[in-house]
Design a protein around this motif. Structure first.
Motif, mmCIF file in Angstrom:
data_model
loop_
_atom_site.group_PDB
_atom_site.id
_atom_site.type_symbol
_atom_site.label_atom_id
_atom_site.label_comp_id
_atom_site.label_asym_id
_atom_site.label_seq_id
_atom_site.Cartn_x
_atom_site.Cartn_y
_atom_site.Cartn_z
ATOM 1 N N ILE A 116 0.710 -1.278 0.212
ATOM 2 C CA ILE A 116 -0.082 0.099 -0.083
ATOM 3 C C ILE A 116 0.753 1.366 -0.082
ATOM 4 O O ILE A 116 1.742 1.440 0.677
ATOM 5 C CB ILE A 116 -1.065 0.109 1.127
ATOM 6 N N ASP A 117 0.431 2.142 -0.861
ATOM 7 C CA ASP A 117 1.229 3.520 -0.930
ATOM 8 C C ASP A 117 0.541 4.578 -0.103
ATOM 9 O O ASP A 117 1.217 5.395 0.661
ATOM 10 C CB ASP A 117 1.015 4.073 -2.258
ATOM 11 N N ARG A 118 -0.895 4.531 0.068
ATOM 12 C CA ARG A 118 -1.334 5.755 0.757
ATOM 13 C C ARG A 118 -3.008 5.364 0.774
ATOM 14 O O ARG A 118 -3.488 4.484 0.327
ATOM 15 C CB ARG A 118 -1.462 7.011 -0.113
ATOM 16 N N GLY A 119 -3.477 6.256 1.921
ATOM 17 C CA GLY A 119 -5.019 6.388 1.842
ATOM 18 C C GLY A 119 -5.678 7.536 2.190
ATOM 19 O O GLY A 119 -4.943 8.403 2.667
ATOM 20 N N LEU A 120 -6.665 7.600 1.938
ATOM 21 C CA LEU A 120 -7.592 8.958 2.023
ATOM 22 C C LEU A 120 -8.996 8.414 2.264
ATOM 23 O O LEU A 120 -9.627 7.859 1.360
ATOM 24 C CB LEU A 120 -7.360 9.843 0.716
ATOM 25 N N GLY A 121 -9.518 8.798 3.430
ATOM 26 C CA GLY A 121 -10.863 8.307 3.710
ATOM 27 C C GLY A 121 -11.160 6.802 3.844
ATOM 28 O O GLY A 121 -10.230 6.371 4.477
#
Length: 139
Positions: A61-66
């Motif tokens: 995983i690189d990133r998350g948002l919400g």
């Protein structure tokens, strides 16, 4: 006709679908596979945790948002796992980001009590009706 005779074609078809979908996943996760190969030199089995070792490959995983996360190959997912608690507010919630940024500028770990321990304990007491709290870590 026995039950095994009637279910064998279904199992064969299910096995075929799994093989096909694993090929699709492997084709779109080249960077995740490369990262695991790189990680083998410093992480046992090339992953940080045994539960992450699901066939056909670990997704990095690189990133998350919400409620969304993106892998290192750019694929967007809905995060149903919730990252051991992030599901409460989602990834990168602005209030959490601001609070963490504020705390980091003051230092991050002292191995001694800080005022924040009282603030958090009061909030936990209020929310759950339990008067006393003790913090610990796990894992």
């Amino acid at each position: 006709m026995s039950l095994s005779t009637t279910t064998e074609p279904l199992l064969d078809r299910m096995d075929q679908l799994i093989i096909e979908q694993e090929k699709v996943m492997l084709a779109r996760t080249e960077r995740s596979q490369a990262m695991r190969a790189e990680a083998r030199s410093v992480l046992a089995g090339g992953i940080a945790s045994s539960w992450q070792d699901a066939p056909p490959c670990a997704v990095w995983i690189d990133r998350g948002l919400g409620s969304k996360i993106w892998d290192v190959d750019g694929t967007e997912y809905s995060d149903f796992h919730g990252g051991y608690g992030v599901g409460l507010v989602g990834h990168a919630h602005p209030a959490i980001v601001a609070a963490v940024q504020d705390r980091v500028t003051k230092g991050t770990h002292f191995a001694q009590p800080t005022e924040d321990a009282i603030v958090v304990a009061r909030e936990l007491s209020k929310r759950y009706g339990l008067p006393l709290w003790r913090y610990n870590n796990s894992g």
